[in-house]
Design a protein around this motif. Structure first.
Motif, PDB file in Angstrom:
ATOM      1  N   ASP A 316      48.245  17.020  22.569  1.00 13.21           N
ATOM      2  CA  ASP A 316      47.044  16.210  22.352  1.00 13.21           C
ATOM      3  C   ASP A 316      46.375  15.882  23.700  1.00 13.21           C
ATOM      4  OD1 ASP A 316      45.728  13.784  20.679  1.00 13.21           O
ATOM      5  OD2 ASP A 316      46.467  13.011  22.582  1.00 13.21           O
ATOM      6  N   SER A 317      45.031  15.929  23.736  1.00 13.99           N
ATOM      7  CA  SER A 317      44.370  15.781  25.038  1.00 13.99           C
ATOM      8  C   SER A 317      44.592  14.397  25.655  1.00 13.99           C
ATOM      9  CB  SER A 317      42.889  16.105  24.936  1.00 13.99           C
ATOM     10  OG  SER A 317      42.296  15.261  23.987  1.00 13.99           O
ATOM     11  N   GLY A 318      44.770  13.360  24.825  1.00 17.40           N
ATOM     12  CA  GLY A 318      45.066  12.030  25.352  1.00 17.40           C
ATOM     13  C   GLY A 318      46.400  12.033  26.093  1.00 17.40           C
ATOM     14  N   LEU A 358      41.362  -3.253  28.622  1.00 15.24           N
ATOM     15  CA  LEU A 358      42.081  -2.015  28.929  1.00 15.24           C
ATOM     16  C   LEU A 358      41.137  -0.973  29.521  1.00 15.24           C
ATOM     17  CD1 LEU A 358      44.507  -0.061  28.737  1.00 15.24           C
ATOM     18  CD2 LEU A 358      43.847   0.374  26.355  1.00 15.24           C
ATOM     19  N   ILE A 359      39.965  -0.832  28.899  1.00 16.72           N
ATOM     20  CA  ILE A 359      38.975   0.136  29.403  1.00 16.72           C
ATOM     21  C   ILE A 359      38.593  -0.225  30.842  1.00 16.72           C
ATOM     22  CG2 ILE A 359      36.616   1.001  29.100  1.00 16.72           C
ATOM     23  CD1 ILE A 359      36.955   0.429  26.068  1.00 16.72           C
ATOM     24  N   HIS A 360      38.401  -1.518  31.080  1.00 18.33           N
ATOM     25  CA  HIS A 360      38.025  -1.976  32.423  1.00 18.33           C
ATOM     26  C   HIS A 360      39.092  -1.617  33.447  1.00 18.33           C
ATOM     27  CE1 HIS A 360      36.759  -4.602  35.704  1.00 18.33           C
ATOM     28  NE2 HIS A 360      35.606  -4.749  35.093  1.00 18.33           N
ATOM     29  N   VAL A 361      40.362  -1.836  33.096  1.00 15.64           N
ATOM     30  CA  VAL A 361      41.448  -1.512  34.032  1.00 15.64           C
ATOM     31  C   VAL A 361      41.472  -0.014  34.323  1.00 15.64           C
ATOM     32  CG1 VAL A 361      43.959  -1.411  34.311  1.00 15.64           C
ATOM     33  CG2 VAL A 361      42.900  -3.498  33.466  1.00 15.64           C
ATOM     34  N   ILE A 362      41.298   0.835  33.294  1.00 19.93           N
ATOM     35  CA  ILE A 362      41.327   2.289  33.535  1.00 19.93           C
ATOM     36  C   ILE A 362      40.153   2.689  34.432  1.00 19.93           C
ATOM     37  CG2 ILE A 362      41.203   4.582  32.463  1.00 19.93           C
ATOM     38  CD1 ILE A 362      42.584   3.412  29.999  1.00 19.93           C
ATOM     39  N   LEU A 363      38.974   2.145  34.178  1.00 17.25           N
ATOM     40  CA  LEU A 363      37.796   2.541  34.960  1.00 17.25           C
ATOM     41  C   LEU A 363      37.835   2.001  36.383  1.00 17.25           C
ATOM     42  CD1 LEU A 363      34.895   1.966  32.385  1.00 17.25           C
ATOM     43  CD2 LEU A 363      35.797   4.170  33.179  1.00 17.25           C
ATOM     44  N   ALA A 364      38.162   0.724  36.523  1.00 16.36           N
ATOM     45  CA  ALA A 364      38.003   0.063  37.828  1.00 16.36           C
ATOM     46  C   ALA A 364      39.313  -0.201  38.554  1.00 16.36           C
ATOM     47  CB  ALA A 364      37.258  -1.262  37.643  1.00 16.36           C
ATOM     48  N   GLY A 365      40.445   0.035  37.895  1.00 17.88           N
ATOM     49  CA  GLY A 365      41.723  -0.288  38.519  1.00 17.88           C
ATOM     50  C   GLY A 365      41.945  -1.788  38.514  1.00 17.88           C
ATOM     51  N   GLU A 391      36.927  11.093  27.876  1.00 19.06           N
ATOM     52  CA  GLU A 391      38.324  11.194  28.333  1.00 19.06           C
ATOM     53  C   GLU A 391      39.004   9.822  28.357  1.00 19.06           C
ATOM     54  OE1 GLU A 391      38.268  15.076  31.305  1.00 19.06           O
ATOM     55  OE2 GLU A 391      37.303  13.226  31.999  1.00 19.06           O
ATOM     56  N   VAL A 392      38.281   8.812  28.856  1.00 17.94           N
ATOM     57  CA  VAL A 392      38.868   7.460  28.882  1.00 17.94           C
ATOM     58  C   VAL A 392      39.167   7.001  27.460  1.00 17.94           C
ATOM     59  CG1 VAL A 392      38.466   5.035  29.481  1.00 17.94           C
ATOM     60  CG2 VAL A 392      37.776   6.847  31.083  1.00 17.94           C
ATOM     61  N   ALA A 393      38.250   7.321  26.528  1.00 23.99           N
ATOM     62  CA  ALA A 393      38.448   6.929  25.126  1.00 23.99           C
ATOM     63  C   ALA A 393      39.701   7.605  24.562  1.00 23.99           C
ATOM     64  CB  ALA A 393      37.216   7.293  24.308  1.00 23.99           C
ATOM     65  N   VAL A 410      39.819   3.994  20.295  1.00 26.36           N
ATOM     66  CA  VAL A 410      38.699   3.602  21.155  1.00 26.36           C
ATOM     67  C   VAL A 410      37.686   4.744  21.152  1.00 26.36           C
ATOM     68  CG1 VAL A 410      38.103   3.108  23.569  1.00 26.36           C
ATOM     69  CG2 VAL A 410      40.239   2.222  22.609  1.00 26.36           C
ATOM     70  N   ASN A 411      36.383   4.441  21.093  1.00 23.28           N
ATOM     71  CA  ASN A 411      35.411   5.542  21.168  1.00 23.28           C
ATOM     72  C   ASN A 411      34.601   5.497  22.463  1.00 23.28           C
ATOM     73  OD1 ASN A 411      32.995   3.933  20.795  1.00 23.28           O
ATOM     74  ND2 ASN A 411      33.665   3.680  18.661  1.00 23.28           N
ATOM     75  N   ALA A 412      33.921   6.637  22.728  1.00 23.79           N
ATOM     76  CA  ALA A 412      33.234   6.807  24.016  1.00 23.79           C
ATOM     77  C   ALA A 412      32.129   5.765  24.219  1.00 23.79           C
ATOM     78  CB  ALA A 412      32.666   8.218  24.113  1.00 23.79           C
ATOM     79  N   ASP A 413      31.508   5.303  23.132  1.00 21.51           N
ATOM     80  CA  ASP A 413      30.452   4.295  23.288  1.00 21.51           C
ATOM     81  C   ASP A 413      30.988   2.993  23.867  1.00 21.51           C
ATOM     82  OD1 ASP A 413      28.465   5.906  22.441  1.00 21.51           O
ATOM     83  OD2 ASP A 413      28.487   5.201  20.338  1.00 21.51           O
TER      84      ASP A 413
END
Ligand code: HEC
Ligand code: HEC
Ligand code: HEC
Length: 432
Positions: A316-318, A358-365, A391-393, A410-413
């Protein structure tokens, strides 16, 4: 005749000298106690704006009605609280009433601070009057729209939305438990973030007699987790020592602090005595709720670990994205490394209903705070420069549904929305 009079005089002088120095030393210790309490209450967090003078106010405290600016609480007579009597200070701190009789917005956590004892309120007064320097800086005016600019309306809010406030000791419980309860319900104002808000934006409960107390709430994009130990499972496995470690250093066997809690650790909890931190742990451990545990089962955990270790081509790509970007630190079993890389299994940020943190941590560390007990400010790099929204989603969806974690996809939007709130230089800071 002369001699005894003189010696009597000098004796009297000595007496009054000792009285003065006793008075001075009680005052000094009162100020010191007040300084400690100011840390437990984290007054600095709201009353100091980024890069501004300590306690000179001007920081915008977010509310659903608009920004409310904190005020200058240094002893400046012109701009601060230098002319406040003890009674006026006490009314502001515990009842939200300013010296001029106007009501304060509950962005100032007086609904929690009303639990403070007289003794502690007096020590805080001594510290703010005599322990810090005045800063001559005018306040930034808070200008909310109608009807929220009508401060008199807060009187009704106070009546409808706060309770009567006095701290109630539980005589069946230990001294330590009660000390923890006092700190958490009162000065620590933990409920202002961890307790969900009701229709009137009031905390739904001000102590553990209400089920909602500390049962988890969204704070901006972050999620302040359920702290009622057993309730959502992830804190169930924390020992007293795990809580103490987290409070003192922002890290422990399970977790690493991110988001709004980072400053709470940095400026408040890491400065408290170990006895007080342990008391808070004892109180929290005593609040185990009754919801079933969401803790990962070891079988589900093994399955994911095997998939990641085998890393077949059709994976799976995730999962692939996890191996390539995250596995080096958080490992294929998602268990991380104690006090360094947080565990993703059963982690409350990973499993929060709202995935924005969670999204914030992945994007910004994210960066662990530096505290006296753990000075290394260990950092997680950001991946915003490297992974696109899709990809982040996929990655976030994968870790929210692996090792027994169970949270919605989680979706890309959703990723796009959070990305747009992060400054470009922060998104690119980990780029080579
Ligand atoms: C969560 C943010 C927050 C924290 C924590 C906080 N305050 Fe405040 N405080 C505010 C805001 C915002 C105002 C101004 C509210 C308004 O204008 O209605 C305020 C107002 C005050 C006032 C009234 C001052 C005046 O201008 O007349 C006093 C006194 C005060 N705070 C003392 C304290 C002390 C002491 C602590 C720590 C024990 C503390 N505050 C912690 C946000 C906070
Ligand atoms: C300004 C808002 C705010 C205040 C005040 C606050 N917290 Fe938090 N807290 C958070 C957020 C947000 C998180 C999630 C951090 C993360 O995901 O890394 C958190 C996380 C935690 C955790 C870790 C939970 C877990 O499952 O990982 C504990 C324990 C905790 N807080 C205890 C407290 C205590 C005790 C107080 C009061 C002394 C307090 N908090 C005050 C916002 C706050
Ligand atoms: C170089 C090592 C490293 C890599 C690679 C890494 N992390 Fe982290 N991660 C950390 C550290 C250190 C922390 C603690 C930082 C903090 O809590 O402020 C952390 C924290 C986290 C947290 C917050 C945990 C909590 O308890 O609040 C999450 C979620 C997370 N990482 C997920 C990921 C994901 C997903 C990836 C891959 C895209 C990744 N990490 C890659 C080191 C790393």
């Amino acid at each position: 005749m002369k001699l005894p009079l003189l010696s009597l005089l000098s004796f009297a002088c000595m007496m009054s000298y000792t009285n003065v120095s006793v008075a001075q030393s009680t005052e000094a210790s009162l100020i010191e106690q007040g300084e400690y309490l100011s840390k437990a209450g984290d007054c600095i967090a709201c009353h100091t704006k980024d890069g501004g003078d300590k306690y000179a106010g001007g920081k915008a405290v977010a509310s659903p009605f608009g920004a409310i600016y904190s005020t200058n609480i240094t002893p400046s007579v012109e701009y601060g609280i230098g002319s406040y009597s003890y009674k006026e200070f006490e009314q502001a701190l515990r009842h939200g009433i300013r010296a001029d009789g106007e009501f304060l917005y509950p962005a100032m956590p007086y609904p929690d601070y009303q639990k403070l004892t007289d003794e502690d309120t007096k020590a805080l007064y001594a510290y703010f009057m005599k322990g810090i320097q005045p800063v001559e800086k005018a306040n930034t005016k808070t200008a909310l729209g109608f009807p929220f600019n009508q401060r008199w309306g807060i009187r009704f809010w106070n009546w409808a939305a706060t309770d009567d406030g006095v701290f109630v000791e539980d005589t069946k419980k230990s001294k330590e438990y009660n000390r923890g309860a006092y700190l958490i319900q009162g000065l620590g104002h933990c409920g202002s973030c961890h307790t969900p808000r009701g229709m009137l934006y009031q905390e739904k409960a001000y102590d553990h007699s209400g089920d909602d107390f500390l049962s988890g709430a969204d704070v901006g994009i972050w999620y302040a987790p359920d702290l009622r130990a057993g309730k959502n499972g992830s804190l169930e496995s924390w020992s007293e020592q795990d809580f103490v470690d987290y409070f003192a250093t922002g890290r422990n066997k399970h977790s690493g602090v991110t988001g709004e809690m980072t400053d709470v650790i940095q400026y408040s909890l890491s400065h408290l005595s170990k006895d007080d931190l342990r008391a808070m742990a004892v109180y929290l451990k005593g609040q185990a709720g009754n919801k079933p545990s969401k803790l990962a089962s070891s079988k589900a955990s093994e399955q994911t670990t095997n998939v990641l270790n085998l890393a077949k081509v059709d994976i799976d790509s995730g999962a692939r994205l996890y191996i390539d970007n995250c596995g080096a630190c958080h490992f294929t079993d998602g268990a991380g490394a104690s006090h360094v890389f947080p565990q993703l299994v059963g982690n409350s940020l990973v499993n929060a209903d709202n995935p924005q943190g969670l999204i914030h941590v992945i994007l910004a560390g994210s960066r662990l705070p530096s505290t006296a007990d753990a000075p290394e400010a260990i950092e997680m790099p950001g991946f915003g420069w490297r992974l696109d929204d899709e990809e982040v989603a996929k990655l976030a969806t994968f870790i929210r549904d692996s090792w027994g974690n169970k949270a919605k996809s989680v979706n890309a939007d959703e990723v796009k929305k959070i990305r747009s709130t992060i400054a470009v230089d922060i998104l690119n800071k980990s780029a080579p």
